[in-house]
Write a protein that holds these residues in place. Structure first.
Motif, mmCIF file in Angstrom:
data_model
loop_
_atom_site.group_PDB
_atom_site.id
_atom_site.type_symbol
_atom_site.label_atom_id
_atom_site.label_comp_id
_atom_site.label_asym_id
_atom_site.label_seq_id
_atom_site.Cartn_x
_atom_site.Cartn_y
_atom_site.Cartn_z
ATOM 1 N N MET A 1 22.668 35.023 39.312
ATOM 2 C CA MET A 1 23.986 34.824 40.026
ATOM 3 C C MET A 1 24.992 35.643 39.417
ATOM 4 O O MET A 1 24.822 36.477 38.338
ATOM 5 N N THR A 2 25.796 36.095 40.541
ATOM 6 C CA THR A 2 26.915 37.160 40.123
ATOM 7 C C THR A 2 28.104 36.654 39.881
ATOM 8 O O THR A 2 28.869 36.079 41.065
ATOM 9 N N ASP A 3 28.357 36.060 38.955
ATOM 10 C CA ASP A 3 29.749 35.371 38.553
ATOM 11 C C ASP A 3 31.045 35.949 38.933
ATOM 12 O O ASP A 3 32.085 35.185 39.286
ATOM 13 N N HIS A 4 31.177 37.245 39.159
ATOM 14 C CA HIS A 4 32.437 37.750 39.283
ATOM 15 C C HIS A 4 32.531 37.445 40.821
ATOM 16 O O HIS A 4 33.842 37.563 40.932
ATOM 17 N N PHE A 5 31.692 37.295 41.524
ATOM 18 C CA PHE A 5 32.044 37.019 42.945
ATOM 19 C C PHE A 5 32.871 35.654 43.021
ATOM 20 O O PHE A 5 33.631 35.419 43.767
ATOM 21 N N VAL A 20 45.420 27.779 38.421
ATOM 22 C CA VAL A 20 46.502 28.277 37.364
ATOM 23 C C VAL A 20 45.956 27.970 36.055
ATOM 24 O O VAL A 20 45.873 28.941 35.249
ATOM 25 N N ASP A 21 45.463 26.758 35.760
ATOM 26 C CA ASP A 21 44.973 26.382 34.395
ATOM 27 C C ASP A 21 43.731 27.202 34.252
ATOM 28 O O ASP A 21 43.422 27.177 32.952
ATOM 29 N N ALA A 22 43.057 27.310 35.230
ATOM 30 C CA ALA A 22 41.414 27.965 35.010
ATOM 31 C C ALA A 22 41.680 29.686 34.851
ATOM 32 O O ALA A 22 40.592 30.152 34.449
ATOM 33 N N LEU A 23 42.722 30.122 34.944
ATOM 34 C CA LEU A 23 42.945 31.627 34.771
ATOM 35 C C LEU A 23 42.393 32.169 33.389
ATOM 36 O O LEU A 23 41.516 32.955 33.544
ATOM 37 N N LEU A 26 38.581 31.972 33.775
ATOM 38 C CA LEU A 26 38.049 33.183 34.901
ATOM 39 C C LEU A 26 38.003 34.417 34.085
ATOM 40 O O LEU A 26 37.232 35.266 34.634
ATOM 41 N N ASP A 27 39.140 34.745 33.320
ATOM 42 C CA ASP A 27 39.235 35.927 32.568
ATOM 43 C C ASP A 27 38.135 36.239 31.886
ATOM 44 O O ASP A 27 37.636 37.115 31.887
ATOM 45 N N VAL A 28 37.487 35.095 31.011
ATOM 46 C CA VAL A 28 36.633 35.366 30.323
ATOM 47 C C VAL A 28 35.357 35.735 31.053
ATOM 48 O O VAL A 28 34.469 36.407 30.497
ATOM 49 N N VAL A 29 35.229 34.827 32.082
ATOM 50 C CA VAL A 29 34.066 34.942 32.824
ATOM 51 C C VAL A 29 33.723 36.594 33.070
ATOM 52 O O VAL A 29 32.479 37.115 33.354
ATOM 53 N N LEU A 30 34.897 37.271 33.474
ATOM 54 C CA LEU A 30 34.811 38.559 33.953
ATOM 55 C C LEU A 30 34.485 39.631 32.845
ATOM 56 O O LEU A 30 34.439 40.808 32.798
ATOM 57 N N GLN A 39 40.443 45.805 37.127
ATOM 58 C CA GLN A 39 41.024 45.994 38.776
ATOM 59 C C GLN A 39 41.956 44.657 39.198
ATOM 60 O O GLN A 39 42.846 44.828 39.810
ATOM 61 N N LEU A 40 41.217 43.552 38.443
ATOM 62 C CA LEU A 40 41.937 42.438 39.051
ATOM 63 C C LEU A 40 43.219 41.707 38.403
ATOM 64 O O LEU A 40 43.800 40.792 38.620
ATOM 65 N N ARG A 41 43.317 42.580 37.162
ATOM 66 C CA ARG A 41 44.670 42.286 36.228
ATOM 67 C C ARG A 41 46.104 41.917 37.011
ATOM 68 O O ARG A 41 46.795 41.089 36.773
ATOM 69 N N PRO A 42 46.266 42.679 37.992
ATOM 70 C CA PRO A 42 47.546 42.446 38.824
ATOM 71 C C PRO A 42 47.634 41.243 39.502
ATOM 72 O O PRO A 42 48.741 40.492 39.434
#
Length: 222
Positions: A1-5, A20-23, A26-30, A39-42
């Motif tokens: 699986m490609t979790d970043h997608f 918002v609570d999961a941010l 999600l950050d850890v997954v990346l 790239q997704l930081r903004p």
């Protein structure tokens, strides 16, 4: 699986308190994709830095009120032509081939839903599918960037992940979703899972992310 997608799918969905609570999660997954994470930081900053009502208003203003920002991929290339309906059918079959069923309350070419598909298939398959769609993705990325949207970074990252270099895309046809929505269901609010296991996976027809051209106008794809 490609979790970043799948992370990108969540980020492009309609904002919710759950998102918002999961941010942080999600950050850890990346962490496994540091270039993508940077790239997704903004967009992470945007989602974390505004209240939910502001996020919802921005999302609607960005994607629902500006046709060239639409996250429905086929809208940018097929318009109201018959090719669009066949492309939808082909894409549904691609989901089913991999044991997934598109949500009935959203069109199958909705980018967050398409990204969920990329997130569960083998990386080589994801590369092929993304390579076919990248021309539309890059087109929308450019339009978002031109309007200083925080969402542009997600589509930029997608375009850079593609093994196929994006080609210029002609201006999209007039937007008219009504007929397709009558066939495939109304727009989603983004709060529910977009995919579920298919009851009866079947074969697949070739996807059609490009307008059909006459034989004289056609050129070989690289």
């Amino acid at each position: 699986m490609t979790d970043h997608f799948r992370v990108m799918s969540a980020l492009l969905s309609y904002p919710s308190a759950e998102l918002v609570d999961a941010l942080p999660e999600l950050d850890v997954v990346l962490d496994a994709q540091p270039a993508v994470k940077a790239q997704l930081r903004p967009l992470f900053a945007h989602l974390a830095g505004h209240d939910l009502i502001e996020l919802e208003e921005t999302y609607v203003a960005t994607f629902d009120r500006v046709p060239v920002h639409s996250l429905h991929l086929f809208e940018h290339i097929h318009g109201e032509s018959r090719d669009r309906g066949q492309a939808m059918v082909d894409l549904i079959e691609e989901y089913r081939k991999h044991g997934l069923e598109p949500a009935v309350d959203e069109l199958p070419d909705y980018l967050p839903q398409f990204l969920e598909l990329l997130g569960v298939v083998e990386p080589a398959v994801a590369d092929v599918l993304l390579g076919d769609a990248v021309h539309v993705v890059a087109y929308v990325a450019g339009k978002l960037a031109g309007n200083d949207s925080p969402y542009a970074c997600v589509l930029d990252a997608l375009a850079q992940l593609s093994p196929v270099a994006p080609l210029p895309l002609a201006e999209p046809p007039i937007r008219d979703m009504d007929e397709m929505l009558e066939t495939f269901g109304p727009g989603a609010d983004g709060t529910e899972p977009l995919l579920k296991p298919a009851a009866d996976p079947s074969g697949v027809s070739p996807l059609n992310f490009h307008p059909r051209r006459t034989a004289a106008a056609a050129t070989p794809r690289p």
